[in-house]
Scaffold this motif. Structure first.
Motif, PDB file in Angstrom:
ATOM      1  N   GLY A 104     -20.625 -13.411   8.521  1.00 29.65           N
ATOM      2  CA  GLY A 104     -20.026 -12.259   9.169  1.00 29.65           C
ATOM      3  C   GLY A 104     -18.508 -12.395   9.150  1.00 29.65           C
ATOM      4  N   SER A 105     -17.844 -11.310   9.454  1.00 27.48           N
ATOM      5  CA  SER A 105     -16.378 -11.300   9.372  1.00 27.48           C
ATOM      6  C   SER A 105     -15.724 -12.005  10.549  1.00 27.48           C
ATOM      7  CB  SER A 105     -15.875  -9.874   9.270  1.00 27.48           C
ATOM      8  OG  SER A 105     -16.407  -9.097  10.310  1.00 27.48           O
ATOM      9  N   GLY A 106     -16.411 -12.103  11.665  1.00 28.99           N
ATOM     10  CA  GLY A 106     -15.867 -12.875  12.777  1.00 28.99           C
ATOM     11  C   GLY A 106     -15.298 -12.056  13.905  1.00 28.99           C
ATOM     12  N   THR A 107     -15.230 -12.687  15.052  1.00 30.89           N
ATOM     13  CA  THR A 107     -14.626 -12.132  16.260  1.00 30.89           C
ATOM     14  C   THR A 107     -13.658 -13.166  16.790  1.00 30.89           C
ATOM     15  OG1 THR A 107     -16.586 -10.845  16.862  1.00 30.89           O
ATOM     16  CG2 THR A 107     -15.060 -11.404  18.644  1.00 30.89           C
ATOM     17  N   LYS A 108     -12.484 -12.699  17.132  1.00 30.33           N
ATOM     18  CA  LYS A 108     -11.485 -13.611  17.688  1.00 30.33           C
ATOM     19  C   LYS A 108     -11.658 -13.650  19.205  1.00 30.33           C
ATOM     20  CE  LYS A 108      -6.599 -14.649  17.463  1.00 30.33           C
ATOM     21  NZ  LYS A 108      -5.289 -14.289  16.907  1.00 30.33           N
ATOM     22  N   LEU A 109     -11.872 -14.816  19.742  1.00 30.76           N
ATOM     23  CA  LEU A 109     -11.999 -14.987  21.185  1.00 30.76           C
ATOM     24  C   LEU A 109     -10.685 -15.517  21.733  1.00 30.76           C
ATOM     25  CD1 LEU A 109     -13.782 -15.027  23.763  1.00 30.76           C
ATOM     26  CD2 LEU A 109     -14.369 -17.395  23.180  1.00 30.76           C
ATOM     27  N   ASN A 110     -10.154 -14.783  22.695  1.00 31.13           N
ATOM     28  CA  ASN A 110      -8.891 -15.172  23.314  1.00 31.13           C
ATOM     29  C   ASN A 110      -9.163 -15.447  24.793  1.00 31.13           C
ATOM     30  OD1 ASN A 110      -6.147 -15.468  23.799  1.00 31.13           O
ATOM     31  ND2 ASN A 110      -5.889 -13.298  24.252  1.00 31.13           N
ATOM     32  N   VAL A 111      -8.980 -16.685  25.197  1.00 33.94           N
ATOM     33  CA  VAL A 111      -9.266 -17.064  26.577  1.00 33.94           C
ATOM     34  C   VAL A 111      -7.956 -17.164  27.344  1.00 33.94           C
ATOM     35  CG1 VAL A 111     -10.342 -18.749  28.099  1.00 33.94           C
ATOM     36  CG2 VAL A 111     -11.283 -18.355  25.810  1.00 33.94           C
ATOM     37  N   LYS A 112      -7.833 -16.350  28.374  1.00 34.17           N
ATOM     38  CA  LYS A 112      -6.610 -16.326  29.178  1.00 34.17           C
ATOM     39  C   LYS A 112      -6.733 -17.303  30.346  1.00 34.17           C
ATOM     40  CE  LYS A 112      -7.314 -11.897  29.378  1.00 34.17           C
ATOM     41  NZ  LYS A 112      -7.215 -10.455  29.694  1.00 34.17           N
TER      42      LYS A 112
END
Lengths: 113, 114
Positions: A104-112
């Motif tokens: 799959g193309s991917g999902t960027k996870l950004n943890v604040k």
């Protein structure tokens, strides 16, 4: 599913919250699925896998759910930490046909914090 | 650190040229996989070797070839390079050749074709 590209969707979550990352796969004949984590500047890293004869598998802080009816895979990360920030993507594999190995193309996870 | 090493880290070359990328698998791993990751195509499986023999082939172009040597290291040869070959090339290794074995990825070689 098969790689297409590529403006990555981004999921932003607060530290400590649970994250859910989704993946739609392309072929109902795929029988093995893997979730990978890729941090910036590094190679992909195996997180968890699931075979098509299962619908749920749990690891440490991660759970993968497989819904074959709608060809959907999800990765749940419990108590998300800043170190979880990365791109996550799924792979679908037809193990009886080694040519069929799609990411799959991917999902960027950004943890604040 | 996955234990898989790749050299070089970066490679800049011109169109029409040929390059060789090298991969050393984790100690004890018999299988090596090559992948290409580009901005517009994502990650794509190219080819797999197991104990010196080709095991599976993915989207590998005819201009590309690979081999695995008796000491189990592998090389990916890219020839008649085009601008579109610019990408990150990853090598991964696993204990056996079956896809159920966890693959450990190297840090990649970034190829830039000018």
């Amino acid at each position: 599913g098969e790689s297409v590209g590529l403006h990555l969707p981004t999921l932003s979550v607060q530290e400590g919250d649970n994250s859910i990352i989704n993946c739609a796969y392309s072929n109902s004949a795929s029988d093995y699925f893997i979730w990978y984590k890729q941090e910036s500047g590094k190679g992909p890293q195996f997180i968890i896998d699931i075979r098509s004869n299962m619908d749920k598998r749990q690891g440490q802080r991660v759970t993968v759910l497989l819904n074959k009816t709608v060809k959907h895979l999800s990765l749940q990360i419990a108590a998300t930490q800043p170190g979880d920030s990365a791109v996550y993507f799924c792979a679908e594999i037809r193990t009886y046909n080694f040519n069929k190995f799609y990411f799959g193309s991917g999902t960027k996870l950004n943890v604040k914090p | 650190d996955s234990g898989v090493t790749q050299t070089p880290k970066h490679l800049i070359t011109a169109t029409g040229q040929r390059v060789t990328l090298r991969c050393s698998p984790r100690s004890g791993d018999l299988s090596v996989y090559w992948y290409q990751q580009s901005l517009d195509q994502g990650l794509q499986f190219l080819i797999q070797y197991y104990n010196g023999e080709e095991r599976a082939k993915g989207n590998i172009l005819e201009r590309f070839s690979a081999q695995q040597f008796p000491d189990l290291h592998s090389e990916l040869n890219l020839s008649s390079l085009e601008l579109g070959d610019s990408a990150l090339y990853f090598c991964a290794s696993s204990v056996e050749g079956d896809l159920y074995n966890e693959q450990f990825f190297g840090p990649g070689t970034r190829l830039t074709v000018l």
